[in-house]
Design a protein around this motif. Structure first.
Motif, PDB file in Angstrom:
ATOM      1  N   ILE A  64     -24.206 140.343 122.815  1.00 56.62           N
ATOM      2  CA  ILE A  64     -22.743 140.293 122.788  1.00 56.62           C
ATOM      3  C   ILE A  64     -22.253 141.190 121.653  1.00 56.62           C
ATOM      4  CG2 ILE A  64     -20.720 138.827 122.418  1.00 56.62           C
ATOM      5  CD1 ILE A  64     -22.290 136.477 123.521  1.00 56.62           C
ATOM      6  N   VAL A  65     -21.243 141.987 121.936  1.00 59.70           N
ATOM      7  CA  VAL A  65     -20.631 142.855 120.928  1.00 59.70           C
ATOM      8  C   VAL A  65     -19.259 142.271 120.584  1.00 59.70           C
ATOM      9  CG1 VAL A  65     -19.907 145.197 120.360  1.00 59.70           C
ATOM     10  CG2 VAL A  65     -21.814 144.823 121.949  1.00 59.70           C
ATOM     11  N   ILE A  66     -19.077 141.911 119.315  1.00 60.97           N
ATOM     12  CA  ILE A  66     -17.826 141.308 118.854  1.00 60.97           C
ATOM     13  C   ILE A  66     -17.103 142.316 117.955  1.00 60.97           C
ATOM     14  CG2 ILE A  66     -16.798 139.413 117.545  1.00 60.97           C
ATOM     15  CD1 ILE A  66     -19.300 137.751 118.247  1.00 60.97           C
ATOM     16  N   LEU A  67     -15.876 142.649 118.307  1.00 56.62           N
ATOM     17  CA  LEU A  67     -15.104 143.637 117.550  1.00 56.62           C
ATOM     18  C   LEU A  67     -13.968 142.938 116.819  1.00 56.62           C
ATOM     19  CD1 LEU A  67     -14.944 146.444 120.276  1.00 56.62           C
ATOM     20  CD2 LEU A  67     -16.694 146.057 118.516  1.00 56.62           C
ATOM     21  N   ASP A  68     -14.044 142.937 115.509  1.00 55.85           N
ATOM     22  CA  ASP A  68     -13.069 142.217 114.689  1.00 55.85           C
ATOM     23  C   ASP A  68     -11.915 143.137 114.304  1.00 55.85           C
ATOM     24  OD1 ASP A  68     -11.790 140.359 113.117  1.00 55.85           O
ATOM     25  OD2 ASP A  68     -13.147 140.566 111.416  1.00 55.85           O
ATOM     26  N   GLN A  69     -10.871 143.126 115.116  1.00 59.99           N
ATOM     27  CA  GLN A  69      -9.630 143.856 114.855  1.00 59.99           C
ATOM     28  C   GLN A  69      -9.814 145.376 114.769  1.00 59.99           C
ATOM     29  OE1 GLN A  69      -7.596 141.966 111.522  1.00 59.99           O
ATOM     30  NE2 GLN A  69      -6.929 140.286 112.833  1.00 59.99           N
ATOM     31  N   LYS A 117      -7.273 138.383 120.491  1.00 66.85           N
ATOM     32  CA  LYS A 117      -6.018 138.639 121.194  1.00 66.85           C
ATOM     33  C   LYS A 117      -4.964 139.267 120.289  1.00 66.85           C
ATOM     34  CE  LYS A 117      -6.474 135.099 124.789  1.00 66.85           C
ATOM     35  NZ  LYS A 117      -5.945 133.845 125.375  1.00 66.85           N
ATOM     36  N   ASP A 118      -5.059 139.018 118.994  1.00 69.54           N
ATOM     37  CA  ASP A 118      -4.046 139.520 118.064  1.00 69.54           C
ATOM     38  C   ASP A 118      -4.624 140.594 117.143  1.00 69.54           C
ATOM     39  OD1 ASP A 118      -2.117 137.700 119.024  1.00 69.54           O
ATOM     40  OD2 ASP A 118      -2.913 136.124 117.723  1.00 69.54           O
ATOM     41  N   ASN A 119      -3.762 141.520 116.750  1.00 70.55           N
ATOM     42  CA  ASN A 119      -4.119 142.553 115.764  1.00 70.55           C
ATOM     43  C   ASN A 119      -5.356 143.341 116.167  1.00 70.55           C
ATOM     44  OD1 ASN A 119      -1.986 141.750 113.975  1.00 70.55           O
ATOM     45  ND2 ASN A 119      -3.258 140.004 113.364  1.00 70.55           N
ATOM     46  N   SER A 120      -5.446 143.665 117.447  1.00 70.39           N
ATOM     47  CA  SER A 120      -6.598 144.404 117.945  1.00 70.39           C
ATOM     48  C   SER A 120      -6.153 145.326 119.066  1.00 70.39           C
ATOM     49  CB  SER A 120      -7.664 143.434 118.456  1.00 70.39           C
ATOM     50  OG  SER A 120      -8.731 144.133 119.077  1.00 70.39           O
ATOM     51  N   VAL A 121      -6.793 146.477 119.166  1.00 68.25           N
ATOM     52  CA  VAL A 121      -6.513 147.358 120.293  1.00 68.25           C
ATOM     53  C   VAL A 121      -6.939 146.667 121.589  1.00 68.25           C
ATOM     54  CG1 VAL A 121      -8.754 148.545 120.174  1.00 68.25           C
ATOM     55  CG2 VAL A 121      -6.788 149.707 121.185  1.00 68.25           C
ATOM     56  N   GLU A 122      -6.145 146.838 122.623  1.00 75.06           N
ATOM     57  CA  GLU A 122      -6.467 146.296 123.932  1.00 75.06           C
ATOM     58  C   GLU A 122      -7.055 147.394 124.802  1.00 75.06           C
ATOM     59  OE1 GLU A 122      -2.806 144.702 125.361  1.00 75.06           O
ATOM     60  OE2 GLU A 122      -2.885 142.936 124.060  1.00 75.06           O
ATOM     61  N   VAL A 123      -7.402 147.046 126.034  1.00 77.30           N
ATOM     62  CA  VAL A 123      -7.872 148.057 126.970  1.00 77.30           C
ATOM     63  C   VAL A 123      -6.651 148.803 127.494  1.00 77.30           C
ATOM     64  CG1 VAL A 123      -9.103 148.531 129.105  1.00 77.30           C
ATOM     65  CG2 VAL A 123      -9.885 146.690 127.612  1.00 77.30           C
ATOM     66  N   THR A 127      -8.772 133.788 121.270  1.00 76.58           N
ATOM     67  CA  THR A 127      -7.729 133.498 120.285  1.00 76.58           C
ATOM     68  C   THR A 127      -8.291 133.492 118.868  1.00 76.58           C
ATOM     69  OG1 THR A 127      -6.563 132.151 121.915  1.00 76.58           O
ATOM     70  CG2 THR A 127      -5.964 131.828 119.605  1.00 76.58           C
ATOM     71  N   ASN A 128      -9.508 132.973 118.712  1.00 76.61           N
ATOM     72  CA  ASN A 128     -10.084 132.786 117.381  1.00 76.61           C
ATOM     73  C   ASN A 128     -11.545 133.233 117.380  1.00 76.61           C
ATOM     74  OD1 ASN A 128     -11.428 131.396 115.109  1.00 76.61           O
ATOM     75  ND2 ASN A 128      -9.430 130.437 114.802  1.00 76.61           N
ATOM     76  N   LEU A 129     -11.831 134.344 116.683  1.00 74.42           N
ATOM     77  CA  LEU A 129     -13.201 134.874 116.665  1.00 74.42           C
ATOM     78  C   LEU A 129     -14.160 133.924 115.955  1.00 74.42           C
ATOM     79  CD1 LEU A 129     -13.110 138.732 115.986  1.00 74.42           C
ATOM     80  CD2 LEU A 129     -13.614 137.530 118.111  1.00 74.42           C
ATOM     81  N   SER A 130     -13.712 133.299 114.878  1.00 73.59           N
ATOM     82  CA  SER A 130     -14.587 132.382 114.143  1.00 73.59           C
ATOM     83  C   SER A 130     -15.031 131.227 115.036  1.00 73.59           C
ATOM     84  CB  SER A 130     -13.871 131.844 112.904  1.00 73.59           C
ATOM     85  OG  SER A 130     -13.585 132.872 111.992  1.00 73.59           O
ATOM     86  N   ARG A 131     -14.099 130.688 115.772  1.00 73.96           N
ATOM     87  CA  ARG A 131     -14.419 129.582 116.678  1.00 73.96           C
ATOM     88  C   ARG A 131     -15.349 130.051 117.798  1.00 73.96           C
ATOM     89  NH1 ARG A 131      -9.301 127.916 118.440  1.00 73.96           N
ATOM     90  NH2 ARG A 131      -9.007 127.162 116.308  1.00 73.96           N
ATOM     91  N   PHE A 132     -15.107 131.272 118.277  1.00 74.54           N
ATOM     92  CA  PHE A 132     -15.969 131.818 119.323  1.00 74.54           C
ATOM     93  C   PHE A 132     -17.404 131.958 118.813  1.00 74.54           C
ATOM     94  CE2 PHE A 132     -18.076 135.458 121.301  1.00 74.54           C
ATOM     95  CZ  PHE A 132     -18.027 135.090 122.639  1.00 74.54           C
ATOM     96  N   ILE A 133     -17.550 132.444 117.576  1.00 74.12           N
ATOM     97  CA  ILE A 133     -18.889 132.598 116.997  1.00 74.12           C
ATOM     98  C   ILE A 133     -19.572 131.245 116.863  1.00 74.12           C
ATOM     99  CG2 ILE A 133     -20.129 133.250 114.888  1.00 74.12           C
ATOM    100  CD1 ILE A 133     -18.129 135.569 114.588  1.00 74.12           C
ATOM    101  N   GLU A 134     -18.844 130.246 116.429  1.00 72.21           N
ATOM    102  CA  GLU A 134     -19.416 128.891 116.352  1.00 72.21           C
ATOM    103  C   GLU A 134     -19.904 128.435 117.725  1.00 72.21           C
ATOM    104  OE1 GLU A 134     -16.319 126.497 114.771  1.00 72.21           O
ATOM    105  OE2 GLU A 134     -16.714 127.043 112.679  1.00 72.21           O
TER     106      GLU A 134
END
Length: 239
Positions: free
Chosen positions: A93-98, A124-130, A151-158
């Motif tokens: 999985i590739v996670i892109l933080d903002q 969803k926020d503060n990130s480039v979209e497709v 919505t929340n990358l930290s929660r997704f990582i958990e």
């Protein structure tokens, strides 16, 4: 959203991605490749029509549309979070933080698919979209790899850690990337072009990994770094 280009259309058709309509140039001076694309769209039951080059240019604000413009609807079709239930073993999985730059995003999509990654995740926020630019830079490969917005990358990582993923953040550290075991279920976190990975996301990573550099160069473009790290993950998993 209008996207354009022959390779983009090929990827859309190969991925069986639903679109509203395909617009081909009505110019009489078309080559065999464009004729084949029209036939391919017809064979796959895509809706299509013909329009003057000036109309196509107005749709995408560019003259180099290669005689193909595709209306993919209001916005890009993102993956649903239940995709995690269907990932294969030893997934990446590739996670892109903002990430902010669409060119970086498009390049990372291309590298991710080439390095056999299974999923890209963006906030969803503060990130480039497709966007059309992202799709063009990815050469249409954005349609071939699932992209999930959360919505929340930290929660997704958990969440993925509970599913057995080891999460590695790309950051300055003493852990040289090629000395680490990057096999199994792995998630790679890449940070913002200027500020890197946010602290709250970094704290959720199992380890930080870095790329050694010479001549006092302290960083690389994020898409270049992502490519280096993703292909090392691919190499280790392919042994």
């Amino acid at each position: 959203m209008y996207v354009y280009g022959r390779n983009v259309l090929k990827e859309i058709i190969n991925a069986k991605y639903p679109v509203k309509n395909i617009y081909f140039t009505d110019s009489k001076n078309v080559d065999k490749t464009l004729e084949e694309l029209v036939n391919l769209a017809k064979e796959n039951n895509y809706s299509y029509s013909f329009a003057p080059d000036k109309v196509l240019q107005k749709m995408v604000n560019i003259s180099k549309h290669q005689g193909v413009v595709i209306d993919i609807g209001k916005e890009f079709k993102y993956a649903e979070e239940d995709i995690l239930d269907n990932l294969k073993e030893n997934a990446t999985i590739v996670i892109l933080d903002q990430i902010q730059d669409p060119h970086n995003f498009g390049a990372i999509i291309r590298s991710s698919l080439a390095a056999n990654a299974d999923l890209i995740v963006i906030p969803k926020d503060n990130s480039v979209e497709v966007t059309p630019t992202v799709i063009k830079v990815s050469v249409g490969l954005a349609f071939r790899i699932p992209i999930l917005r959360v919505t929340n990358l930290s929660r997704f990582i958990e969440n993925i850690k509970k599913r057995g993923f080891w999460v590695y953040g790309a950051d300055m550290s003493h852990n040289i990337y090629y000395e680490m075991d990057l096999t199994g279920n792995v998630a790679l976190v890449m940070g913002n072009e200027g500020s890197g990975i946010r602290n709250n996301v970094k704290e959720k990573c199992d380890a930080l990994i870095s790329i050694p550099m010479a001549n006092n160069v302290d960083s690389l473009n994020v898409s270049v770094s992502a490519g280096i790290l993703l292909f090392e993950i691919y190499r280790q998993k392919s042994r």
